[in-house]
Design an enzyme around this catalytic site. Structure first.
Site, PDB file in Angstrom:
ATOM      1  N   CYS A 210      35.844  -7.473 -41.655  1.00  0.00           N
ATOM      2  CA  CYS A 210      36.279  -7.289 -40.308  1.00  0.00           C
ATOM      3  C   CYS A 210      37.008  -6.053 -40.063  1.00  0.00           C
ATOM      4  CB  CYS A 210      36.669  -8.491 -39.588  1.00  0.00           C
ATOM      5  SG  CYS A 210      38.239  -8.954 -40.198  1.00  0.00           S
TER       6      CYS A 210
ATOM      7  N   HIS B 118      41.219 -12.078 -38.379  1.00  0.00           N
ATOM      8  CA  HIS B 118      40.162 -11.507 -37.862  1.00  0.00           C
ATOM      9  C   HIS B 118      40.316 -10.489 -36.818  1.00  0.00           C
ATOM     10  CE1 HIS B 118      35.854 -11.200 -37.808  1.00  0.00           C
ATOM     11  NE2 HIS B 118      35.658 -11.585 -36.589  1.00  0.00           N
TER      12      HIS B 118
ATOM     13  N   HIS C 205      31.006  -7.935 -34.712  1.00  0.00           N
ATOM     14  CA  HIS C 205      31.884  -8.011 -35.671  1.00  0.00           C
ATOM     15  C   HIS C 205      31.190  -8.395 -36.917  1.00  0.00           C
ATOM     16  CE1 HIS C 205      32.539 -12.847 -35.798  1.00  0.00           C
ATOM     17  NE2 HIS C 205      31.263 -12.198 -35.282  1.00  0.00           N
TER      18      HIS C 205
END
Length: 134
Positions: free
Chosen positions: A35, A93, A105
């Protein structure tokens, strides 16, 4: 962030849809991302140098209340492994907000760069938002 710059950043990110997710992917690689390496690469392509990890990225820019989030802002989330931790240690994240209640993402959930809805899964894990580009 100007709407035009946000559109360019999102367009660059969308070029990588389908690219595999690999935790700990090396910075600068475009054949796999995690990410934060994804966010770092996409923003870097537009002259915005960001740190490597989601927790470091959370410290950049200015906080934005979720009600004021705009396209191109970064959203930060707790992950199951980090949910019980405190402060920024909960962050596991990061994603790019692209409007329409959606994020761009890559994660263990999709296993590749993808567009995902914030509801219901990600909305429950949202910790905060940052505007890293004016």
């Amino acid at each position: 962030m100007s709407l035009q710059k946000a559109k360019r950043i999102i367009k660059t990110g969308k070029e990588f849809i389908g690219t595999p997710y690999v935790f700990g992917a090396e910075p600068g690689r475009t054949d796999r991302f995690d990410c934060s390496s994804f966010v770092q690469y996409v923003y870097g392509e537009h002259g915005n140098i960001l740190p490597r990890t989601s927790r470091q990225q959370y410290l950049v820019g200015k906080p934005v209340p979720f009600a004021s989030v705009r396209r191109g802002d970064l959203l930060f989330f707790a992950t199951p492994k980090r949910a019980k931790l405190k402060g920024i240690q909960r962050i596991g994240h990061v994603a790019i907000f692209i409007g329409n209640n959606s994020i761009l993402h890559t994660s263990r959930v999709e296993k590749k760069v993808a567009i995902a809805s914030l509801n219901p899964y990600w909305r429950k894990k949202l910790i905060g938002a940052r505007r890293v580009v004016e």
